[in-house]
Design an enzyme around this catalytic site. Structure first.
Site, PDB file in Angstrom:
ATOM      1  N   ASP A  58      50.292  59.285  17.733  1.00 16.21           N
ATOM      2  CA  ASP A  58      49.614  60.074  18.494  1.00 16.21           C
ATOM      3  C   ASP A  58      50.889  61.039  19.036  1.00 16.21           C
ATOM      4  O   ASP A  58      51.898  60.388  19.012  1.00 16.21           O
ATOM      5  CB  ASP A  58      48.911  59.636  19.746  1.00 16.21           C
ATOM      6  CG  ASP A  58      47.512  59.092  19.126  1.00 16.21           C
ATOM      7  OD1 ASP A  58      47.137  59.425  18.116  1.00 16.21           O
ATOM      8  OD2 ASP A  58      46.920  58.109  19.837  1.00 16.21           O
ATOM      9  N   TYR A 108      53.794  46.642  17.961  1.00 19.11           N
ATOM     10  CA  TYR A 108      53.913  47.835  18.654  1.00 19.11           C
ATOM     11  C   TYR A 108      54.579  47.220  20.014  1.00 19.11           C
ATOM     12  O   TYR A 108      54.293  46.041  20.451  1.00 19.11           O
ATOM     13  CB  TYR A 108      52.729  48.405  19.079  1.00 19.11           C
ATOM     14  CG  TYR A 108      52.029  49.551  18.059  1.00 19.11           C
ATOM     15  CD1 TYR A 108      52.371  50.608  18.091  1.00 19.11           C
ATOM     16  CD2 TYR A 108      51.030  48.805  17.164  1.00 19.11           C
ATOM     17  CE1 TYR A 108      51.737  51.453  17.156  1.00 19.11           C
ATOM     18  CE2 TYR A 108      50.546  49.836  16.403  1.00 19.11           C
ATOM     19  CZ  TYR A 108      50.964  51.073  16.205  1.00 19.11           C
ATOM     20  OH  TYR A 108      50.480  51.921  15.332  1.00 19.11           O
TER      21      TYR A 108
END
Length: 253
Positions: free
Chosen positions: A52, A112
């Site tokens: 994003d 992540y």
């Protein structure tokens, strides 16, 4: 055509994310423009997944098919592409792969990392790279909450919908397996690391947000645990952590 796998790192600040958009201010757009300058024709690159706006990467992976008439040795590809890219995007490695390799569909998992800064004043060098949370919260309780994500669960409470989901949604659509869920602290920074078979849209940010709500006393631990073990169609993580601080560390194959 020759299929090439690339690894790329980028600073997502001031970018509209990975996926190409009409504005052109995305990671994909910049890399494709660099290819055009080298091979003088447009190519489409395919990533392991989208990130994003504002999200960073140290180990994003993409592949591309280039004409075999382009006689550029593999070690020269990063040098050539980086010469046409801003300093905030760096091609790290290139390697020839078989035609059946796909950056997205061949991936077996991702890692992540999310950074939270508890510094009283956020350093300007951390702006956009950490979520600034200087007020009191319990780091041990955060670690306890994060550890509860380990295992295979229905993560519907930690998924945002894009609007392109299948109709009807399959029973296992939200099921994911988390193989690492850890918290570490260095000075005023807390790092939350997740590894798993795959992640839903905004899943990591919603996981971090909910765990942080537990750490600051806004979400009872029992209610948090129910979001993981007994999700309902309407129950959702109450907080989505901002893109600041989220980095795609590695794609596993």
């Amino acid at each position: 055509m020759v299929r090439i796998r690339f690894s790329v790192a980028y600073d997502g600040r001031c970018r509209k994310g990975w996926q190409s958009q009409p504005c052109g201010n995305t990671i994909q757009d910049s890399i494709e423009q660099a290819f055009t300058k080298i091979i003088h024709s447009h190519v489409r690159i395919h990533a392991s997944g989208r990130t994003d706006a504002g999200v960073h990467a140290l180990g994003q992976v993409f592949h591309v098919d280039v004409p075999d008439s382009v006689r550029l040795p593999m070690p020269k590809w990063p040098v050539a592409l980086n010469s046409h890219l801003p300093a905030s995007i760096r091609i790290l490695e290139a390697s020839a792969v078989s035609p059946d390799f796909h950056a997205r569909f061949s991936a077996t998992g991702k890692t992540y990392r999310y950074c939270i800064s508890a510094a009283p004043i956020l350093s300007p060098f951390d702006a956009g790279l950490a979520w600034h949370r200087p007020h009191a919260w319990d780091a041990e309780l955060l670690a306890h909450a994060v550890a509860l994500f380990m295992g295979t669960h229905d993560f519907r409470a930690f998924a945002a919908l894009r609007g392109n989901e299948p109709d009807p949604i399959p029973p296992d659509y939200f099921v994911r397996s988390i193989t690492e869920a850890s918290v570490s602290t260095i000075d005023s920074k807390t790092f939350i690391t997740f590894s798993g078979s795959g992640f839903l849209y905004k899943m990591v940010r919603l996981m971090v947000g909910a765990a942080f709500d537990v750490a600051r006393g806004k979400l009872p631990l029992a209610d948090f645990q129910n979001l993981i073990t007994a999700p309902t169609p309407t129950a959702k993580s109450p907080l989505c952590a901002p893109a600041d601080g989220l980095t795609l560390m590695r794609v596993h194959y």
